[in-house]
Design a protein around this motif. Structure first.
Motif, mmCIF file in Angstrom:
data_model
loop_
_atom_site.group_PDB
_atom_site.id
_atom_site.type_symbol
_atom_site.label_atom_id
_atom_site.label_comp_id
_atom_site.label_asym_id
_atom_site.label_seq_id
_atom_site.Cartn_x
_atom_site.Cartn_y
_atom_site.Cartn_z
ATOM 1 N N HIS A 81 0.598 -1.266 0.096
ATOM 2 C CA HIS A 81 -0.021 0.133 0.001
ATOM 3 C C HIS A 81 1.019 1.190 -0.043
ATOM 4 C CE1 HIS A 81 -3.575 -2.527 0.742
ATOM 5 N NE2 HIS A 81 -3.118 -2.617 1.631
ATOM 6 N N CYS A 82 1.855 1.140 0.576
ATOM 7 C CA CYS A 82 2.913 2.399 0.774
ATOM 8 C C CYS A 82 4.019 2.927 -0.307
ATOM 9 C CB CYS A 82 3.147 2.301 2.152
ATOM 10 S SG CYS A 82 2.043 1.836 3.169
ATOM 11 N N CYS A 85 4.319 5.505 -2.735
ATOM 12 C CA CYS A 85 4.435 6.912 -2.501
ATOM 13 C C CYS A 85 5.646 7.314 -1.499
ATOM 14 C CB CYS A 85 3.328 7.445 -1.771
ATOM 15 S SG CYS A 85 1.654 7.984 -2.918
ATOM 16 N N GLU A 102 3.543 14.345 -6.542
ATOM 17 C CA GLU A 102 2.656 14.645 -5.511
ATOM 18 C C GLU A 102 2.850 15.843 -5.002
ATOM 19 O OE1 GLU A 102 0.986 12.111 -2.486
ATOM 20 O OE2 GLU A 102 -0.312 12.025 -4.161
ATOM 21 N N PRO A 104 1.911 18.068 -1.490
ATOM 22 C CA PRO A 104 3.529 18.084 -1.342
ATOM 23 C C PRO A 104 4.122 16.637 -1.513
ATOM 24 C CG PRO A 104 2.688 18.163 0.922
ATOM 25 C CD PRO A 104 1.324 17.997 -0.073
ATOM 26 N N THR A 105 5.417 16.531 -1.814
ATOM 27 C CA THR A 105 6.109 15.210 -2.135
ATOM 28 C C THR A 105 5.956 14.480 -0.815
ATOM 29 O OG1 THR A 105 8.233 16.272 -2.081
ATOM 30 C CG2 THR A 105 7.442 16.009 -4.176
ATOM 31 N N PRO A 107 7.782 12.072 1.978
ATOM 32 C CA PRO A 107 8.860 11.583 2.399
ATOM 33 C C PRO A 107 9.042 10.098 1.879
ATOM 34 C CG PRO A 107 7.399 11.624 4.310
ATOM 35 C CD PRO A 107 6.729 12.338 3.110
ATOM 36 N N LEU A 109 10.528 7.233 3.214
ATOM 37 C CA LEU A 109 10.708 6.957 4.432
ATOM 38 C C LEU A 109 12.124 6.222 5.065
ATOM 39 C CD1 LEU A 109 7.017 5.991 5.655
ATOM 40 C CD2 LEU A 109 8.153 8.121 5.930
ATOM 41 N N VAL A 114 10.105 8.271 10.205
ATOM 42 C CA VAL A 114 9.378 8.515 11.576
ATOM 43 C C VAL A 114 9.565 7.854 12.689
ATOM 44 C CG1 VAL A 114 7.435 9.675 10.134
ATOM 45 C CG2 VAL A 114 7.380 7.173 10.892
ATOM 46 N N LYS A 125 -2.031 9.350 11.841
ATOM 47 C CA LYS A 125 -1.805 9.732 10.476
ATOM 48 C C LYS A 125 -2.231 8.698 9.494
ATOM 49 C CE LYS A 125 2.248 12.442 11.441
ATOM 50 N NZ LYS A 125 3.779 12.637 11.471
ATOM 51 N N SER A 133 -2.793 17.228 1.517
ATOM 52 C CA SER A 133 -1.670 16.434 1.243
ATOM 53 C C SER A 133 -2.212 15.011 0.442
ATOM 54 C CB SER A 133 -0.309 16.009 2.130
ATOM 55 O OG SER A 133 -1.001 14.861 2.907
ATOM 56 N N MET A 135 -1.548 12.169 1.163
ATOM 57 C CA MET A 135 -1.459 11.108 2.225
ATOM 58 C C MET A 135 -3.124 10.768 2.478
ATOM 59 S SD MET A 135 -0.248 8.954 4.333
ATOM 60 C CE MET A 135 -0.415 7.991 5.759
ATOM 61 N N PRO A 136 -3.394 9.309 2.119
ATOM 62 C CA PRO A 136 -4.709 8.722 2.202
ATOM 63 C C PRO A 136 -5.072 8.466 3.759
ATOM 64 C CG PRO A 136 -3.316 7.482 0.544
ATOM 65 C CD PRO A 136 -2.408 8.360 1.378
ATOM 66 N N LEU A 142 -8.022 -0.727 6.207
ATOM 67 C CA LEU A 142 -7.041 -1.445 7.199
ATOM 68 C C LEU A 142 -7.526 -1.474 8.093
ATOM 69 C CD1 LEU A 142 -3.763 -0.206 5.808
ATOM 70 C CD2 LEU A 142 -4.611 -2.077 4.898
ATOM 71 N N LEU A 150 1.743 -1.495 10.869
ATOM 72 C CA LEU A 150 2.653 -0.691 10.238
ATOM 73 C C LEU A 150 3.382 0.340 11.087
ATOM 74 C CD1 LEU A 150 0.037 -0.108 7.285
ATOM 75 C CD2 LEU A 150 2.441 -0.611 7.079
HETATM 76 C C1 HEC Z 1 -0.864 8.643 -2.635
HETATM 77 C C2 HEC Z 1 0.500 8.614 -1.978
HETATM 78 C C3 HEC Z 1 0.396 8.344 -0.656
HETATM 79 C C4 HEC Z 1 0.375 6.873 -0.230
HETATM 80 C C5 HEC Z 1 -0.146 5.865 -1.117
HETATM 81 C C6 HEC Z 1 0.570 6.897 1.133
HETATM 82 N N1 HEC Z 1 0.981 8.099 1.651
HETATM 83 FE FE1 HEC Z 1 2.050 8.660 3.188
HETATM 84 N N2 HEC Z 1 2.095 10.585 2.750
HETATM 85 C C7 HEC Z 1 1.751 10.983 1.728
HETATM 86 C C8 HEC Z 1 2.344 12.290 1.589
HETATM 87 C C9 HEC Z 1 2.102 13.197 0.342
HETATM 88 C C10 HEC Z 1 2.695 12.730 3.116
HETATM 89 C C11 HEC Z 1 3.299 14.039 3.305
HETATM 90 C C12 HEC Z 1 1.988 14.736 4.091
HETATM 91 C C13 HEC Z 1 2.592 16.062 4.583
HETATM 92 O O1 HEC Z 1 3.679 16.654 3.799
HETATM 93 O O2 HEC Z 1 2.402 16.442 5.720
HETATM 94 C C14 HEC Z 1 2.558 11.413 3.727
HETATM 95 C C15 HEC Z 1 2.930 11.496 4.921
HETATM 96 C C16 HEC Z 1 3.078 10.167 5.577
HETATM 97 C C17 HEC Z 1 3.462 10.102 7.153
HETATM 98 C C18 HEC Z 1 4.008 11.234 7.732
HETATM 99 C C19 HEC Z 1 5.535 11.485 7.487
HETATM 100 C C20 HEC Z 1 6.230 12.539 8.398
HETATM 101 O O3 HEC Z 1 7.187 12.871 8.259
HETATM 102 O O4 HEC Z 1 5.723 12.982 9.451
HETATM 103 C C21 HEC Z 1 3.786 8.601 7.508
HETATM 104 C C22 HEC Z 1 4.050 7.915 8.674
HETATM 105 C C23 HEC Z 1 3.104 8.078 6.112
HETATM 106 N N3 HEC Z 1 2.577 8.836 5.223
HETATM 107 C C24 HEC Z 1 2.785 6.742 5.979
HETATM 108 C C25 HEC Z 1 2.195 6.095 5.075
HETATM 109 C C26 HEC Z 1 1.931 4.646 5.222
HETATM 110 C C27 HEC Z 1 2.392 3.761 6.201
HETATM 111 C C28 HEC Z 1 1.133 4.418 3.843
HETATM 112 C C29 HEC Z 1 0.669 3.057 3.439
HETATM 113 C C30 HEC Z 1 -0.529 2.438 4.374
HETATM 114 C C31 HEC Z 1 1.333 5.449 3.199
HETATM 115 N N4 HEC Z 1 1.936 6.438 4.013
HETATM 116 C C32 HEC Z 1 0.599 5.818 1.857
HETATM 117 C C33 HEC Z 1 1.298 9.996 0.451
HETATM 118 C C34 HEC Z 1 0.911 8.938 0.555
#
Ligand code: HEC
Length: 173
Positions: A81-82, A85, A102, A104-105, A107, A109, A114, A125, A133, A135-136, A142, A150
């Motif tokens: 899932h993750c 991105c 995206e 914002p872009t 991170p 990871l 984190v 989150k 953003s 971030m879904p 889930l 996770l």
């Molecule tokens: C479609 C793209 C996309 C998907 C798929 C996605 N994310 Fe994200 N996620 C983002 C974006 C964009 C941000 C940044 C948001 C911001 O700048 O505040 C983010 C932020 C986060 C952060 C916070 C990071 C920080 O530095 O604080 C976490 C943790 C995270 N995502 C975990 C996940 C996990 C685990 C999954 C899978 C279950 C997931 N993400 C799926 C786009 C996505």
């Protein structure tokens, strides 16, 4: 006197609303995803997120025990899932076309993780997503156990035991 004051306040509100409307309908506020956030925009999003986490994030400890099997389960969910991105173990150099476009872009990871955040913040989150953003929110897809699994992986991403590290190195996006 009081009536004049009230009228003045109303006039200021009306003029401010009219200015905001004009700014929006003339296309002055950027609507594109391929620009940089404005300084005030980034500040507002960050401040709102921090305040929300302080108020609403669940407290630890993580109910999912720290075992190789649970870390590997978390890695499996992440790959599914993750990674599209947030990249693979290669970090920034693994950023996908989706990640690069995206706003914002997200991170990558493995480069910018984190591990230092309380797991409850990460859980919040994941459950709710991050407004302004890409971030879904994952609550609808889930289970709570999967989300904490996770969070367990993300907390220990930089210090995985060998079996989990091997699984992590195999994740592709
Ligand atoms: C479609 C793209 C996309 C998907 C798929 C996605 N994310 Fe994200 N996620 C983002 C974006 C964009 C941000 C940044 C948001 C911001 O700048 O505040 C983010 C932020 C986060 C952060 C916070 C990071 C920080 O530095 O604080 C976490 C943790 C995270 N995502 C975990 C996940 C996990 C685990 C999954 C899978 C279950 C997931 N993400 C799926 C786009 C996505």
């Amino acid at each position: 006197m009081f009536k004049g004051f009230v009228l003045g306040v109303v006039a200021v509100i009306v003029v401010t609303a009219a200015c905001a409307y004009i700014v929006l309908v003339t296309g002055t506020v950027p609507a594109a995803a391929n620009g940089k956030p404005l300084p005030l925009e980034a500040w507002a999003a960050r401040t709102s997120l921090r305040a929300t986490l302080a108020k609403n994030a669940p407290a630890g400890p993580n109910p999912v025990p720290l075992t190789d099997a649970n870390l590997i389960a978390g890695i499996g969910l992440y790959g599914q899932h993750c990674a599209i991105c947030h990249g693979t173990a290669k970090g920034d150099e693994s950023a996908s076309p989706v990640a690069k476009g995206e706003y914002p872009t997200p991170p990558q990871l493995a480069s910018d993780g984190v591990e230092d955040d309380p797991e409850g913040w990460t859980v919040w989150k994941l459950e709710n997503g991050i407004r302004w953003s890409g971030m879904p929110a994952w609550k609808a897809t889930l289970s709570s156990e999967q989300i904490w699994t996770l969070a367990l992986f993300l907390k220990h991403m930089d210090k995985l035991p060998p079996a989990a590290e091997q699984a992590w190195q195999q994740v592709r996006n």
